[in-house]
Design an enzyme around this catalytic site. Structure first.
Site, mmCIF file in Angstrom:
data_model
loop_
_atom_site.group_PDB
_atom_site.id
_atom_site.type_symbol
_atom_site.label_atom_id
_atom_site.label_comp_id
_atom_site.label_asym_id
_atom_site.label_seq_id
_atom_site.Cartn_x
_atom_site.Cartn_y
_atom_site.Cartn_z
ATOM 1 C CG HIS A 183 -7.841 6.880 5.129
ATOM 2 N ND1 HIS A 183 -7.640 8.175 5.310
ATOM 3 C CD2 HIS A 183 -6.793 6.367 4.829
ATOM 4 C CE1 HIS A 183 -6.392 8.374 5.547
ATOM 5 N NE2 HIS A 183 -5.799 7.176 5.129
ATOM 6 C CG HIS A 206 0.096 6.131 -0.587
ATOM 7 N ND1 HIS A 206 -1.158 6.618 -1.254
ATOM 8 C CD2 HIS A 206 -0.227 5.479 0.394
ATOM 9 C CE1 HIS A 206 -2.197 6.508 -0.279
ATOM 10 N NE2 HIS A 206 -1.539 5.833 0.447
ATOM 11 C CD GLU A 257 -5.415 5.927 1.710
ATOM 12 O OE1 GLU A 257 -5.737 4.814 1.912
ATOM 13 O OE2 GLU A 257 -4.226 6.346 1.609
ATOM 14 C CG HIS A 293 -1.750 1.124 1.373
ATOM 15 N ND1 HIS A 293 -3.172 1.193 1.197
ATOM 16 C CD2 HIS A 293 -1.162 2.567 1.807
ATOM 17 C CE1 HIS A 293 -3.602 2.318 1.430
ATOM 18 N NE2 HIS A 293 -2.794 3.049 1.674
ATOM 19 C CD GLU A 294 1.547 3.186 3.760
ATOM 20 O OE1 GLU A 294 1.655 4.416 3.086
ATOM 21 O OE2 GLU A 294 0.562 2.738 4.336
#
Length: 713
Positions: free
Chosen positions: A446, A364, A384, A360-361
């Site tokens: 989110h 980004h 997100e 996920h990170e």
């Protein structure tokens, strides 16, 4: 320096974690060469540099071809090359040397260099009367502190305040982008961007800078795995030479705003075995981060031919044990780094370092390097969702027995609910949106991400109940439709191509649907089942309607368009624009819920013209049944504001029916509020017509036409 690699059999035994070495392999299906790809070539460093250089040399001519002004410059950001040699060139934009937020664009070129299409976050030239602000930088910082809503006890970081052009709305504005810091919404330190009009100080946008996943873990989530490390003399370091020299640091509880403040690289001389699986051992969280980031890199490389976050082969540093009581992990593009917290009492202080969090990170970062989706409004929800989608794909790709693939986000993070988010049924957490609605842009990103997550699950797996990764999934829809999915690998290929080739910083959910359908057509054909099912999946989350089924050519609107029927058969669709673009065809991004202008009713309206330069626009709807009885009329609410002076007509909005102009409004009709307008449709009684609002603006001062609550009766 001797680099150790688990891929070299001669030294594989030296790279161990814990008490044993267990190599984690990909499943046969995922490793197959038949895995769908986004269609881009793998470029060597030299070939990529040449492509970027060519795009840079083309920048001035491209700006002229797009009609940009002499004060604007294009700065090349990235180039993707298709198998046939066609290119997708992504540019950022400056105006008189100032960065333009929302000025990014993608230029699509055929192999022979011809421009075949463009995707622009802001259409048309940027023009400002001045780049001299009325507010001082100090005033802007003070106002940003007072206006902050995502951090408490805010303090200004004057070093990060800068003058910009804010072009996220239709009319560009000179603005300050300031950064404030304070206690975040979860208690730990955080930072917030506040964008203020440099003339009067109005807040144009604000959002947290940490693009994060909140959650916890259970010690070493990934079990015993092989790692890539580096040996320097007798010392081993958690530096992964096969993945851009990605380095893992112990942050030693440095603050989120500066995770490297007290950091040290994980290094040891005793052995090349790291961690013991317990939260009491500081190496254990580092193992999870190193393994997760390596698997994320491998997924992007093997699936999308992408070499690292910025596609340049360079790894981003990662910090574990950041801050105190931090239920968070985040990517920060300013430091090109990732940070992972140790959790808090809410989760028994376990690290936030699971596979889907790492994926996920790092994603980004990929989003920042490609579409650059703004981290607010619907584009923030898409940002997100993209991290959830591709982080989930990393989990599937890794095929780790301790963390099998599923569509639950953070299921290893010891949350009281057993997960952080669910893609199959986002709304089950009581906060996330599973269906688009007109307030989606006002919801925390989110939670609005649930719309994109739900779409991706349905496109991948279809409807109905399934057990995936040992967990129950239920593909429900917002319109009671049922259909099959195309498989997660195809769905991911479509999403990545849409993200990297077509989305821009201001893309909303309607724009994401357009981008996805373009990408599906590129990969599988305009009349493919994949594209058709993508439209079905979007309709199933209340974004647009389904395309005609290419199998039999019969239109299958899913869901049926929302109508405003009146006696006589009126079938005008979505007259209040609260369903976004549903029912309407627009030549520019006229339909909006931007807070820069007011709606008459609800939060959505049509914003036409207002460029201050020569331009035309049209907004139309076809197939409208005019009532057969009485005296049918078209009614709508119109607000006109202008920079023109006097009563001379310069800029116009015409109402056309079947190509005939029935009414014209202009800058001479300017006022301070909405006025209801009525147009007689008696000549079209009983007919099916096309309604069009056609705007035209001259080359000088701007006029804005706001249209809302359109009806026929």
């Amino acid at each position: 320096m001797t680099r150790k690699t688990a891929l070299a059999a001669a030294v594989a035994a030296a790279l161990t974690l814990g008490t044993a070495t267990v190599a984690v392999t990909q499943s046969t299906a995922l490793a197959s060469s038949a895995r769908p790809t986004p269609g881009f070539q793998a470029l060597s460093a030299d070939a990529r540099a040449q492509a970027l250089g060519a795009a840079d040399r083309e920048a001035s001519a491209t700006a002229r071809a797009l009609g940009l002004g002499g004060d604007e410059q294009l700065v090349v950001k990235d180039v993707l090359v298709d198998a046939d040699g066609s290119r997708h060139v992504r540019y950022d934009r400056t105006y008189r040397g100032l960065p333009v937020i929302g000025g990014d664009l993608v230029v699509h070129r055929a192999a022979d260099g011809r421009i075949t299409g463009t995707d622009l976050a802001h259409r048309g030239a940027v023009t400002l009367s001045t780049v001299t602000p009325r507010l001082t930088a100090a005033d802007a910082s003070a106002h940003a502190v007072r206006s902050a809503k995502h951090v408490k006890d805010a303090k200004a970081d004057a070093a990060e305040g800068r003058l910009v052009v804010y072009a996220v709305g239709k009319v560009p504005v000179l603005a300050y982008r300031s950064t404030v810091s304070g206690a975040g919404e979860d208690g730990a330190a955080s930072r917030e961007a506040v964008i203020l009009d440099a003339t009067g100080g109005a807040v144009l946008d604000q959002y947290e800078l940490h693009q994060d996943v909140s959650g916890t873990g259970n010690g070493v989530h990934d079990g015993q795995v092989s790692l890539e490390t580096t040996q320097s003399g007798s010392n081993y370091q958690l530096v992964d030479g096969l993945h851009g020299n990605t380095a893992i640091y112990d942050s030693n509880n440095s603050p989120q705003s500066n995770p490297g403040q007290n950091a040290r690289l994980f290094s040891k001389s005793s052995s090349n075995s790291w961690g013991n699986g317990s939260t009491g051992n500081r190496e254990s969280a580092a193992v999870d981060a190193a393994f997760g980031l390596a698997k994320t890199w491998d997924y992007y490389k093997s699936t999308f031919n992408r070499s690292g976050i910025r596609n340049d082969g360079r790894g981003a540093p990662a910090y574990v044990h950041v801050d105190n009581n931090l239920l968070n992990a985040f990517y920060d593009d300013n430091c090109f780094c990732m940070s992972f917290g140790d959790g808090s009492s809410q989760n028994n202080y376990t690290p936030v370092t699971s596979l889907d969090v790492a994926g996920h990170e790092m994603t980004h970062g990929v989003t920042a390097a490609t579409a650059g989706l703004n981290y607010s409004g619907e584009s923030g929800g898409l940002n997100e969702a993209t991290s959830d989608i591709l982080g989930t794909m990393v989990e599937f790709y890794s095929a780790n027995a301790n963390d099998p693939g599923d569509y639950y986000i953070g299921e290893k993070l010891n949350m009281s609910s057993g997960y952080f988010r669910r893609m199959d049924n986002p709304a089950v957490d009581g906060k996330s949106l599973g269906c688009w609605n007109s307030n989606a842009g006002s919801v925390d990103v989110h939670y609005s991400s649930g719309i994109g997550n739900h779409f991706f699950y349905l496109l991948s797996e279809g409807t109905g109940t399934k057990t995936i990764g040992g967990r129950s999934h239920n593909g429900t829809t917002c319109n009671n439709d049922t259909f099959a999915g195309i498989g997660k690998d195809k769905a991911a290929a479509v999403w990545y191509r849409a993200l990297s080739a077509y989305m821009t910083s201001t893309t909303n959910y309607s724009g994401a649907r357009t981008a996805v359908l373009k990408a599906a057509a590129d990969l599988y054909g305009t009349n493919s089942q994949e594209r058709y099912l993508a439209s079905k999946a979007w309709a199933a989350v209340s974004v647009g309607t389904a395309l005609p089924d290419p199998g039999n050519g019969t239109p299958t609107p899913t869901p049926s368009p929302t109508s405003s029927p009146t006696p006589g058969g009126n079938s005008l669709v979505n007259g209040g624009f609260e369903q976004g673009t549903t029912g309407w065809t627009q030549s520019a991004e006229d339909i909006t819920n931007s807070t820069q202008q007011p709606a008459h009713g609800g939060s959505w309206y049509a914003w036409m013209m207002g460029y201050g330069s020569a331009a035309t626009e049209s907004l139309s709807q076809s197939g409208i049944a005019v009532p057969t009885a009485g005296t049918p009329k078209l009614t709508f609410w119109l607000k006109v504001t202008t920079q023109e002076t006097g009563t001379t007509v310069y800029d116009t909005l015409k109402v056309n029916v079947n190509g005939t102009t029935l009414a014209t409004y202009s800058n001479a009709n300017a006022g301070t509020s909405y006025v209801q307008r009525t147009v007689d449709l008696s000549a079209y009684k009983g007919q099916t017509v096309k309604l069009e609002f056609a705007g035209q603006e001259d080359a000088y001062a701007s006029t804005i036409f706001l249209v809302d609550d359109v009806a026929i009766g």
